[in-house]
Write an enzyme that holds these catalytic residues in place. Structure first.
Site, PDB file in Angstrom:
ATOM      1  N   ASN A  87       0.847  -1.185   0.000  1.00 23.74           N
ATOM      2  CA  ASN A  87       0.000   0.000   0.000  1.00 23.74           C
ATOM      3  C   ASN A  87       0.883   1.236   0.000  1.00 23.74           C
ATOM      4  OD1 ASN A  87      -2.418  -1.540   0.212  1.00 23.74           O
ATOM      5  ND2 ASN A  87      -2.076  -1.761   2.421  1.00 23.74           N
ATOM      6  N   VAL A  96       1.199   2.632   8.047  1.00 25.72           N
ATOM      7  CA  VAL A  96       2.516   2.711   8.690  1.00 25.72           C
ATOM      8  C   VAL A  96       3.519   3.144   7.623  1.00 25.72           C
ATOM      9  CG1 VAL A  96       4.325   1.457   9.910  1.00 25.72           C
ATOM     10  CG2 VAL A  96       1.916   0.921  10.366  1.00 25.72           C
ATOM     11  N   HIS A 100       6.657  -1.689   3.541  1.00 22.09           N
ATOM     12  CA  HIS A 100       6.468  -3.099   3.897  1.00 22.09           C
ATOM     13  C   HIS A 100       5.665  -3.800   2.823  1.00 22.09           C
ATOM     14  CE1 HIS A 100       3.331  -0.608   5.737  1.00 22.09           C
ATOM     15  NE2 HIS A 100       2.497  -1.612   5.535  1.00 22.09           N
TER      16      HIS A 100
HETATM   17  P1  AMP Z   1      -0.455  -0.616   5.824  1.00 24.32           P
HETATM   18  O1  AMP Z   1      -1.881  -0.215   6.111  1.00 24.32           O
HETATM   19  O2  AMP Z   1      -0.235  -1.161   4.449  1.00 24.32           O
HETATM   20  O3  AMP Z   1       0.492   0.503   6.184  1.00 24.32           O
HETATM   21  O4  AMP Z   1      -0.154  -1.847   6.768  1.00 24.32           O
HETATM   22  C1  AMP Z   1       0.191  -1.696   8.102  1.00 24.32           C
HETATM   23  C2  AMP Z   1      -0.084  -3.024   8.763  1.00 24.32           C
HETATM   24  O5  AMP Z   1       0.591  -3.043   9.993  1.00 24.32           O
HETATM   25  C3  AMP Z   1      -1.558  -3.288   9.050  1.00 24.32           C
HETATM   26  O6  AMP Z   1      -1.976  -4.467   8.374  1.00 24.32           O
HETATM   27  C4  AMP Z   1      -1.584  -3.453  10.570  1.00 24.32           C
HETATM   28  O7  AMP Z   1      -2.495  -4.432  10.995  1.00 24.32           O
HETATM   29  C5  AMP Z   1      -0.157  -3.834  10.878  1.00 24.32           C
HETATM   30  N1  AMP Z   1       0.303  -3.519  12.217  1.00 24.32           N
HETATM   31  C6  AMP Z   1       0.069  -2.381  12.923  1.00 24.32           C
HETATM   32  N2  AMP Z   1       0.663  -2.454  14.118  1.00 24.32           N
HETATM   33  C7  AMP Z   1       1.293  -3.656  14.162  1.00 24.32           C
HETATM   34  C8  AMP Z   1       2.102  -4.333  15.142  1.00 24.32           C
HETATM   35  N3  AMP Z   1       2.383  -3.773  16.340  1.00 24.32           N
HETATM   36  N4  AMP Z   1       2.566  -5.566  14.860  1.00 24.32           N
HETATM   37  C9  AMP Z   1       2.286  -6.133  13.669  1.00 24.32           C
HETATM   38  N5  AMP Z   1       1.545  -5.561  12.703  1.00 24.32           N
HETATM   39  C10 AMP Z   1       1.061  -4.340  12.950  1.00 24.32           C
END
Ligand code: AMP
Length: 114
Positions: A87, A96, A100
């Protein structure tokens, strides 16, 4: 307050995560809110904010993330296929801002995405 991204804090072991792979260039761990039976995030150690911030010299790193995704998919037994997602930005649904790659599998996915 830390200026590190959440994922940098996970990489630095300041925040717990269920880590399934790490090497000199990336760390992979289970998503805390899985959207499929397998939902793993593959994160470069270098805190590149998003796909939009990639430089030409990052191409080997990005290729490495996908090779790790393929290896993890095999380890997870995702023989029927799987989906990889990056994303990018607000419209792309990024929450985030530390690059990733999502590896999702264990169920069928529809197209187009929501
Ligand atoms: P995005 O929306 O593509 O930025 O993905 C961020 C991802 O990080 C989401 O799928 C969240 O569920 C995941 N996420 C957020 N906090 C954590 C955490 N502490 N440990 C593992 N995954 C997380």
């Amino acid at each position: 307050m830390s200026e590190k991204t959440l994922f940098q804090q996970i990489i630095d072991r300041e925040v717990d995560a269920d880590i399934v792979h790490e090497d000199d260039r990336c760390v992979a761990f289970h998503d805390i809110d899985p959207q499929a039976p397998t939902h793993i995030l593959i994160v470069p150690r270098t805190p590149i904010p998003s796909l939009d911030d990639l430089a030409p010299e990052d191409k080997d790193l990005v290729g490495h993330l996908f090779v790790v995704a393929r290896e993890l998919a095999q380890e997870e037994g995702l023989d029927g296929g799987y989906r990889t997602v990056i994303n990018c930005g607000d419209d792309g649904g990024q929450s985030v801002y530390h690059l990733h790659l999502h590896l999702l599998g264990g169920r069928p996915f529809s197209w187009p995405p929501g």
